[in-house]
Design an enzyme around this catalytic site. Structure first.
Site, PDB file in Angstrom:
ATOM      1  N   LYS A  28       1.822 -16.784  -6.908  1.00 29.47           N
ATOM      2  CA  LYS A  28       1.145 -15.492  -6.774  1.00 29.47           C
ATOM      3  C   LYS A  28       0.356 -15.405  -5.465  1.00 29.47           C
ATOM      4  O   LYS A  28       0.228 -14.339  -4.873  1.00 29.47           O
ATOM      5  CB  LYS A  28       0.230 -15.249  -7.983  1.00 29.47           C
ATOM      6  CG  LYS A  28       0.983 -15.094  -9.309  1.00 29.47           C
ATOM      7  CD  LYS A  28       1.989 -13.953  -9.258  1.00 29.47           C
ATOM      8  CE  LYS A  28       2.636 -13.658 -10.594  1.00 29.47           C
ATOM      9  NZ  LYS A  28       3.653 -12.600 -10.513  1.00 29.47           N
ATOM     10  N   TYR A  35       2.040 -21.328 -11.013  1.00 27.62           N
ATOM     11  CA  TYR A  35       1.892 -19.862 -11.097  1.00 27.62           C
ATOM     12  C   TYR A  35       0.953 -19.353  -9.989  1.00 27.62           C
ATOM     13  O   TYR A  35       1.257 -18.379  -9.295  1.00 27.62           O
ATOM     14  CB  TYR A  35       1.347 -19.510 -12.482  1.00 27.62           C
ATOM     15  CG  TYR A  35       1.225 -18.030 -12.778  1.00 27.62           C
ATOM     16  CD1 TYR A  35       2.347 -17.270 -13.114  1.00 27.62           C
ATOM     17  CD2 TYR A  35      -0.006 -17.389 -12.741  1.00 27.62           C
ATOM     18  CE1 TYR A  35       2.227 -15.917 -13.407  1.00 27.62           C
ATOM     19  CE2 TYR A  35      -0.129 -16.041 -13.034  1.00 27.62           C
ATOM     20  CZ  TYR A  35       0.986 -15.310 -13.372  1.00 27.62           C
ATOM     21  OH  TYR A  35       0.869 -13.967 -13.650  1.00 27.62           O
TER      22      TYR A  35
HETATM   23  P1  NAP Z   1       6.173 -10.192 -19.777  1.00 31.20           P
HETATM   24  O1  NAP Z   1       5.650  -9.288 -20.822  1.00 31.20           O
HETATM   25  O2  NAP Z   1       6.429 -11.621 -20.091  1.00 31.20           O
HETATM   26  O3  NAP Z   1       7.509  -9.533 -19.163  1.00 31.20           O
HETATM   27  C1  NAP Z   1       8.185 -10.182 -18.126  1.00 31.20           C
HETATM   28  C2  NAP Z   1       9.340  -9.330 -17.647  1.00 31.20           C
HETATM   29  O4  NAP Z   1       9.979 -10.017 -16.549  1.00 31.20           O
HETATM   30  C3  NAP Z   1      10.400  -9.110 -18.703  1.00 31.20           C
HETATM   31  O5  NAP Z   1      10.933  -7.812 -18.548  1.00 31.20           O
HETATM   32  C4  NAP Z   1      11.449 -10.164 -18.366  1.00 31.20           C
HETATM   33  O6  NAP Z   1      12.780  -9.837 -18.752  1.00 31.20           O
HETATM   34  C5  NAP Z   1      11.363 -10.146 -16.855  1.00 31.20           C
HETATM   35  N1  NAP Z   1      11.902 -11.351 -16.230  1.00 31.20           N
HETATM   36  C6  NAP Z   1      11.486 -12.633 -16.388  1.00 31.20           C
HETATM   37  N2  NAP Z   1      12.223 -13.448 -15.613  1.00 31.20           N
HETATM   38  C7  NAP Z   1      13.114 -12.666 -14.960  1.00 31.20           C
HETATM   39  C8  NAP Z   1      14.135 -12.901 -14.016  1.00 31.20           C
HETATM   40  N3  NAP Z   1      14.402 -14.139 -13.569  1.00 31.20           N
HETATM   41  N4  NAP Z   1      14.862 -11.862 -13.550  1.00 31.20           N
HETATM   42  C9  NAP Z   1      14.611 -10.598 -13.985  1.00 31.20           C
HETATM   43  N5  NAP Z   1      13.646 -10.309 -14.871  1.00 31.20           N
HETATM   44  C10 NAP Z   1      12.913 -11.336 -15.348  1.00 31.20           C
HETATM   45  O7  NAP Z   1       5.197 -10.238 -18.503  1.00 31.20           O
HETATM   46  P2  NAP Z   1       4.045  -9.215 -18.036  1.00 31.20           P
HETATM   47  O8  NAP Z   1       2.773  -9.679 -18.618  1.00 31.20           O
HETATM   48  O9  NAP Z   1       4.475  -7.805 -18.229  1.00 31.20           O
HETATM   49  O10 NAP Z   1       3.992  -9.566 -16.485  1.00 31.20           O
HETATM   50  C11 NAP Z   1       4.665  -8.790 -15.504  1.00 31.20           C
HETATM   51  C12 NAP Z   1       4.224  -9.274 -14.126  1.00 31.20           C
HETATM   52  O11 NAP Z   1       2.801  -9.140 -14.023  1.00 31.20           O
HETATM   53  C13 NAP Z   1       4.523 -10.752 -13.860  1.00 31.20           C
HETATM   54  O12 NAP Z   1       4.876 -10.931 -12.511  1.00 31.20           O
HETATM   55  C14 NAP Z   1       3.212 -11.437 -14.166  1.00 31.20           C
HETATM   56  O13 NAP Z   1       3.076 -12.664 -13.485  1.00 31.20           O
HETATM   57  C15 NAP Z   1       2.229 -10.389 -13.664  1.00 31.20           C
HETATM   58  N6  NAP Z   1       0.897 -10.514 -14.236  1.00 31.20           N
HETATM   59  C16 NAP Z   1       0.696 -10.391 -15.591  1.00 31.20           C
HETATM   60  C17 NAP Z   1      -0.600 -10.534 -16.106  1.00 31.20           C
HETATM   61  C18 NAP Z   1      -0.900 -10.412 -17.561  1.00 31.20           C
HETATM   62  O14 NAP Z   1      -2.068 -10.656 -17.940  1.00 31.20           O
HETATM   63  N7  NAP Z   1       0.023 -10.054 -18.408  1.00 31.20           N
HETATM   64  C19 NAP Z   1      -1.670 -10.789 -15.230  1.00 31.20           C
HETATM   65  C20 NAP Z   1      -1.418 -10.910 -13.874  1.00 31.20           C
HETATM   66  C21 NAP Z   1      -0.129 -10.758 -13.383  1.00 31.20           C
HETATM   67  P3  NAP Z   1      13.322 -10.182 -20.243  1.00 31.20           P
HETATM   68  O15 NAP Z   1      12.575  -9.262 -21.165  1.00 31.20           O
HETATM   69  O16 NAP Z   1      14.762  -9.866 -20.195  1.00 31.20           O
HETATM   70  O17 NAP Z   1      12.987 -11.615 -20.476  1.00 31.20           O
END
Ligand code: NAP
Length: 248
Positions: A160, A156
């Site tokens: 990133k 990861y």
């Molecule tokens: P999340 O709640 O797990 O949601 C992930 C989203 O990505 C969902 O809409 C999922 O679709 C979609 N997805 C996953 N694989 C995909 C693919 N191959 N093609 C198209 N869509 C895909 O994640 P989140 O926490 O909102 O994170 C969003 C972004 O922010 C990510 O890049 C993550 O690494 C980054 N981020 C998050 C955090 C955190 O603390 N949450 C911190 C730093 C960075 P489905 O619903 O259809 O599965």
């Protein structure tokens, strides 16, 4: 006039968490929004309806961001459906955590394909129309883990961190065409992704956050709104953290 009125945005992974908040913020700011999902069909359809109720054009597309061919087909369809693309948010991402001794090749490949290759896929196919329009904003969702690294998240963190180099390179390549590219590095945000972590890990994270709370998806979306809008017209090639002072 609303901040994004007249603009069209693509948000990958808009069916949940941060992506869903971005799609909503953008629609509230007057943008037409195309967003993708992988498996959350029902949620995506509900979000599509919510966005439309705000008076904008919105559509959910099932499209795997890690597939070059699907990204190409998606961008073609969005251009036919919406006429143009002003803003691209490369948000889709996953975790497949494991210590290096136990990490499988599959866990490595899956995370790199979904989190990093997807950014190439979507940018590659959106860039031509943005260059022609001499306008565009690309926002890549990275993470503070890409800055610091994290035990158990080598795949990861690498995906990133790769986004930072990609973002700066695109900003340099496309600057003369008025296409901007920035990265957002969230800290610990309350979504399904962080819900998966065990309580001990969560407590350890929380203890290290100077603001002593988790972030909300809407707080990341606020920054994306700024980067998507003309308010950030001279901001490009930057990484901006949303992390409660974790990364400072
Ligand atoms: P999340 O709640 O797990 O949601 C992930 C989203 O990505 C969902 O809409 C999922 O679709 C979609 N997805 C996953 N694989 C995909 C693919 N191959 N093609 C198209 N869509 C895909 O994640 P989140 O926490 O909102 O994170 C969003 C972004 O922010 C990510 O890049 C993550 O690494 C980054 N981020 C998050 C955090 C955190 O603390 N949450 C911190 C730093 C960075 P489905 O619903 O259809 O599965």
């Amino acid at each position: 006039m609303k901040l994004l009125e007249g603009k069209v945005a693509i948000v990958t992974g808009g069916s949940r968490g941060i992506g869903a908040a971005i799609a909503k913020h953008f629609a509230e700011a007057g943008a037409d929004v195309a967003f993708t999902y992988l498996s959350s069909e029902e949620r995506a359809k509900n979000i599509e309806a919510d966005l439309k109720s705000l008076g904008v054009n919105a559509k959910a597309y099932k499209s795997n961001a890690s597939s070059y061919a699907e990204a190409e087909a998606l961008v073609k369809t969005v251009l036919e459906d919406f006429g143009k693309i002003d803003v691209l948010v490369n948000n889709a991402g996953i975790t497949r955590d494991n210590l290096m001794l136990r990490m499988s090749e599959e866990q490595w490949d899956e995370v790199i394909q979904t989190n990093l290759k997807s950014v190439f896929n979507l940018t590659k196919h959106c860039i031509r129309s943005m260059m022609r329009a001499r306008s565009g904003s690309i926002i890549n969702m990275s993470s503070v883990v890409g800055v610091f690294g994290n035990a158990g998240q080598a795949n990861y963190a690498a995906s990133k961190a790769g986004i930072f180099g990609f973002t700066k390179s695109i900003a340099k390549e496309m600057g003369s065409r008025n296409v901007r590219c920035n990265a957002v590095a969230p800290g610990f945000i309350e979504t399904d992704m962080t819900e998966e972590l065990d309580e001990k890990t969560k407590e350890a994270f929380l203890a290290g956050i100077p603001m002593k709370r988790l972030g909300q998806a809407s707080e990341v979306a606020d920054l994306c709104l700024f980067l998507a809008s003309d308010m950030s017209s001279y901001v490009s090639g930057q990484t901006i953290s949303v992390c409660g002072a974790l990364n400072c």
